[in-house]
Design a protein around this motif. Structure first.
Motif, mmCIF file in Angstrom:
data_model
loop_
_atom_site.group_PDB
_atom_site.id
_atom_site.type_symbol
_atom_site.label_atom_id
_atom_site.label_comp_id
_atom_site.label_asym_id
_atom_site.label_seq_id
_atom_site.Cartn_x
_atom_site.Cartn_y
_atom_site.Cartn_z
ATOM 1 N N MET A 1 6.953 5.354 -11.885
ATOM 2 C CA MET A 1 7.785 5.475 -10.690
ATOM 3 C C MET A 1 6.923 5.502 -9.434
ATOM 4 S SD MET A 1 10.843 5.349 -11.665
ATOM 5 C CE MET A 1 11.569 5.746 -10.094
ATOM 6 N N THR A 2 5.737 6.099 -9.546
ATOM 7 C CA THR A 2 4.833 6.114 -8.387
ATOM 8 C C THR A 2 4.394 4.691 -8.023
ATOM 9 O OG1 THR A 2 4.045 8.295 -9.052
ATOM 10 C CG2 THR A 2 2.684 7.076 -7.503
ATOM 11 N N VAL A 3 4.088 3.889 -9.053
ATOM 12 C CA VAL A 3 3.689 2.492 -8.804
ATOM 13 C C VAL A 3 4.836 1.715 -8.165
ATOM 14 C CG1 VAL A 3 3.014 0.335 -9.933
ATOM 15 C CG2 VAL A 3 1.958 2.495 -10.641
ATOM 16 N N ALA A 4 6.067 1.921 -8.701
ATOM 17 C CA ALA A 4 7.218 1.191 -8.170
ATOM 18 C C ALA A 4 7.520 1.603 -6.737
ATOM 19 C CB ALA A 4 8.428 1.429 -9.064
ATOM 20 N N GLU A 5 7.458 2.910 -6.462
ATOM 21 C CA GLU A 5 7.732 3.378 -5.105
ATOM 22 C C GLU A 5 6.663 2.886 -4.126
ATOM 23 O OE1 GLU A 5 8.019 7.555 -5.449
ATOM 24 O OE2 GLU A 5 10.041 7.546 -6.346
ATOM 25 N N ARG A 6 5.409 2.860 -4.604
ATOM 26 C CA ARG A 6 4.345 2.359 -3.727
ATOM 27 C C ARG A 6 4.563 0.876 -3.405
ATOM 28 N NH1 ARG A 6 0.310 3.182 -6.826
ATOM 29 N NH2 ARG A 6 -0.009 5.351 -6.229
ATOM 30 N N ALA A 7 5.001 0.132 -4.423
ATOM 31 C CA ALA A 7 5.291 -1.300 -4.195
ATOM 32 C C ALA A 7 6.445 -1.457 -3.217
ATOM 33 C CB ALA A 7 5.597 -1.980 -5.526
ATOM 34 N N LEU A 8 7.465 -0.589 -3.354
ATOM 35 C CA LEU A 8 8.605 -0.663 -2.441
ATOM 36 C C LEU A 8 8.175 -0.351 -1.014
ATOM 37 C CD1 LEU A 8 11.636 -1.002 -1.939
ATOM 38 C CD2 LEU A 8 11.927 1.429 -2.538
ATOM 39 N N HIS A 9 7.349 0.685 -0.845
ATOM 40 C CA HIS A 9 6.880 1.032 0.500
ATOM 41 C C HIS A 9 6.058 -0.115 1.108
ATOM 42 C CE1 HIS A 9 8.549 4.955 0.334
ATOM 43 N NE2 HIS A 9 7.682 5.469 -0.554
ATOM 44 N N GLU A 10 5.251 -0.684 0.261
ATOM 45 C CA GLU A 10 4.442 -1.798 0.770
ATOM 46 C C GLU A 10 5.317 -2.992 1.136
ATOM 47 O OE1 GLU A 10 0.456 -4.366 -0.515
ATOM 48 O OE2 GLU A 10 1.232 -2.718 -1.790
ATOM 49 N N MET A 11 6.352 -3.222 0.325
ATOM 50 C CA MET A 11 7.288 -4.306 0.643
ATOM 51 C C MET A 11 8.003 -4.030 1.952
ATOM 52 S SD MET A 11 8.606 -7.221 -0.147
ATOM 53 C CE MET A 11 8.326 -7.539 -1.878
#
Length: 719
Positions: free
Chosen positions: A332-342
């Motif tokens: 979930m941390t990886v996914a949230e980081r990807a979302l923030h970067e997006m």
């Protein structure tokens, strides 16, 4: 004279002889012997008695015939002597003496002859031999006279009398012996009875000891059984505890598993949401959608490439969940980081696109801004005009959406004062040492227990409770739970007791008065008396009442921006816990109890007070509350309920105090305000509305409001 002397000498000689000393045994009859048994031996004289016999032979006694001859005469001298010396009237002693003298004389004569013959034998033995052949004739004994016979008869009668006496003595002795034997037998019988009783006692004692031993053994057996049962119960309890712990552990594990499943599903939903959002954002980076942005193709390509990479990272995380596993926290941390970067990538692209278009659209935006600003000013002026118009209209109709400013200011001052009071005893309320903690509990009990004991049993009991509360607030010693306690034992004791006491009074209204409406009057009269003597407690009572029931101000707290729904429900007076908000019926019941307590307090005054000056919180506050309620827009259900409870408790007192003005207010309530209540009330909430309508119609029709039930009379204070 010579003969008489001779006689006495003879008697003296006989007396001194051994034969004269014959012993006499007084117990001869007891042995069954004859009275003369000791006198049957032959009587002899010594060799010296010859001289006496010679003298007697030559004495005048021989001439007088005292001694008989050897020829066998009948002793005429003796026969003559006895009658001559005495008649039939002579004494027995004389007869006995004569009889003894006669017997003695005969004996002495025989002895003398024997002595003469012995002497002759010594001289001539041959003559003695010749004499042996010729027997010697026995001496002649003369017969006794009648007097002697009478004497002998008397002796025989005496012997018979002695024998009879001996028999009588023997019989008495035998009777005595038999009596003694009977007594001994009776004593032995009693001893035998005592022995039997002793044996029976020993048997009973042995039986009792045996029974005691059996009882002791039975008790020991029962005790062992009870001990075994207790051990069994203890083991069962331990087993049950272990089973319960195992069950709790299983439930805890199940709950953890359920929670893990819930959290996993929640993470999966969040992951899906992130993937959906990142895919939607990635579509914004496509060149086909950016035709109107006028960005350079190189920038668009770089943005699209980075967006695809971020989508691939999220897709890799989602691919793991396809195998039946929930995403981990790291995923979930990886996914949230990807979302923030997006999101940042989209923001950068938008900023770059904005910079490109900023110059082209700057004039148009400024013109649009000026146009919007003008429109906004027009709208604001229209809103101000509408608000002013609505306010003027509401003032004309007497309705408001909130309480007056002065009332709100008073409300806030009371709450601030209560908060400062709670903060002032924070050290006592959160004690660190055991002694302070113990003192806190004792002070809290001393403040709350008397309030819990308030009842309408008797006026004397109510006065005792009031005096106890007054002593506690005055810093004096009071006994609570068998222990003496005082607010002076701690610097913050008075503030703590005042706060807890006010809180307890309001809680009694919330619980006790809500369940039993008549309980409002004894609680209110004690609270009014405490309020009059200790105004600080009265302010705290109002603060607690307003906090739990803001409608007692009256105040309808508005919902501010950012306030959570649960917190706003608590501000409105609802109880909110883990299970959610309480039901409407429970809420209305509690509000009703507190309003009834408030209505009772403003009309009552402690009868034993000083009675100088106005009441600390009198009927004028009740008139103010009722007037402000009618100046505010009604709320569904709560407004009708509180108006009915307030008027039922305090209506009679307000009627007596304000008379015509009160009836005008009541008429206004019925004709103008009541239709507004009906307008905001749904069909399922008409119970309180109907009760209020019936009360108003009855009161206005009869022009009278009955005193409330449970009101304390003058007789109550004499009990």
């Amino acid at each position: 004279m010579p003969a008489e002397n001779l006689r006495w000498e003879t008697l003296e000689a006989l007396k001194n002889s051994p034969k004269a000393k014959i012993p006499f045994d007084p117990y001869w009859s007891e042995r069954g012997e004859h009275i003369l048994a000791g006198c049957k031996e032959a009587i002899g004289l010594s060799s010296r008695s010859g001289v006496i016999l010679e003298r007697l032979s030559s004495s005048p006694l021989q001439k007088s015939g005292f001694l008989g001859s050897s020829s066998g005469d009948s002793s005429p001298g003796l026969s003559e002597e006895i009658p001559a010396s005495g008649s039939s009237t002579g004494s027995v002693a004389d007869i006995n003496n004569k009889h003894n003298t006669l017997s003695t004389a005969l004996t002495l004569k025989a002895e003398r002859e024997q002595v003469v013959s012995d002497e002759a034998k010594d001289e001539d033995p041959e003559a003695d031999v010749s004499k042996v052949s010729s027997p010697v004739s026995p001496p002649a004994i003369s017969l006794m006279s009648p007097k002697a016979m009478e004497t002998a008869g008397r002796i025989i009668r005496f012997e018979e009398e002695r024998r009879e006496k001996a028999k009588t003595a023997l019989r008495l002795r035998q009777e005595k012996q038999e009596k003694l034997v009977a007594e001994v037998a009776g004593s032995e019988s009693e001893q035998l009875k005592r022995f039997e009783e002793l044996m029976q006692l020993k048997q009973r004692q042995e039986f009792q000891s045996m029974r005691d031993m059996m009882d002791r053994e039975t008790k020991e057996s029962i005790g062992r059984q009870e001990k075994l049962k207790e051990e069994q119960r203890h083991r069962m309890k331990i087993l049950n505890l272990r089973l319960r712990e195992a069950e709790l552990e299983r439930q805890r594990q199940a709950e953890l598993e359920r929670q893990r499943q819930v959290e996993g599903r929640e993470r999966l939903r969040n992951l899906n949401t992130i993937q959906e959002e990142i895919l939607q954002l990635n579509q914004l980076l496509e060149p086909s959608t950016q035709t109107k942005t006028h960005l350079p193709p190189a920038s668009l390509s770089s943005y699209s490439t980075r967006g695809n990479q971020l989508c691939s990272q999220v897709s890799e995380v989602v691919r793991k969940t396809a195998e039946g596993e929930f995403p981990s926290v790291e995923d979930m941390t990886v996914a949230e980081r990807a979302l923030h970067e997006m999101r940042a990538l989209i923001r950068l692209m938008q900023e770059e696109a904005a910079k490109v278009q900023e110059k082209k659209k700057k004039d148009q935006e400024e013109e649009e801004a000026r146009r919007k600003q003008a429109e906004l000013q027009v709208q604001q002026e229209a809103q101000k005009a509408a608000a002013q118009s609505a306010k003027e209209k509401a003032q004309r109709k007497g309705l408001q959406n909130s309480a007056e400013d002065s009332t709100l200011k008073w409300y806030k001052e009371l709450q601030d004062s209560a908060a400062q009071c709670a903060q002032s005893f924070e050290q006592l309320n959160s004690p660190k040492d055991a002694q302070t903690k113990k003192l806190k509990l004792e002070l809290q009990k001393a403040a709350t227990i008397p309030v819990s004991q308030i009842a309408s049993n008797s006026g004397s009991q109510l006065r005792e409770i009031f005096d106890k509360i007054d002593k506690l607030l005055s810093g004096r010693q009071v006994v609570s739970g068998g222990k003496s306690v005082s607010t002076s034992q701690h610097p913050q004791g008075l503030e703590f007791v005042s706060y807890k006491l006010a809180e307890k009074f309001v809680k009694q209204g919330e619980e006790e008065v809500a369940s039993h409406h008549e309980a409002a009057f004894p609680i209110a009269v004690v609270a009014s008396g405490v309020w009059e003597l200790h105004p600080r407690v009265g302010d705290l009572i109002l603060a607690h009442l307003h906090k739990k029931c803001p409608y007692a101000v009256p105040h309808y707290p508005p919902m501010k921006d950012g306030t959570p729904l649960e917190e706003y429900q608590r501000i409105l007076g609802y109880r909110v816990d883990d299970s959610g908000m309480e039901g409407q019926d429970s809420f209305l019941k509690r509000m009703s109890g507190m309003i009834r307590l408030y209505a009772a307090m403003i009309q009552l005054r402690w009868p034993y007070g000083s009675k100088q000056g106005a009441a600390p919180h009198g009927l004028n506050h009740g008139w103010r509350w009722l007037a402000q309620m009618l100046n505010m827009e009604p709320l569904a259900d709560i407004t009708a309920t509180l108006l009915f409870d307030f008027l039922e408790v305090c209506g009679n007192a307000l009627m007596k105090q304000y008379q015509g003005q009160f009836w005008k207010l009541l008429l206004l309530l019925k004709e103008e305000y009541f239709p507004r209540i009906e307008a905001v009330t749904s069909s399922g909430q008409m119970g309180s509305v109907i009760r209020l309508k019936q009360f108003l119609e009855t009161s206005l029709q009869n022009r009278q409001i009955s005193p409330p039930k449970g009101q304390l009379s003058s007789m109550f204070w004499r009990s």
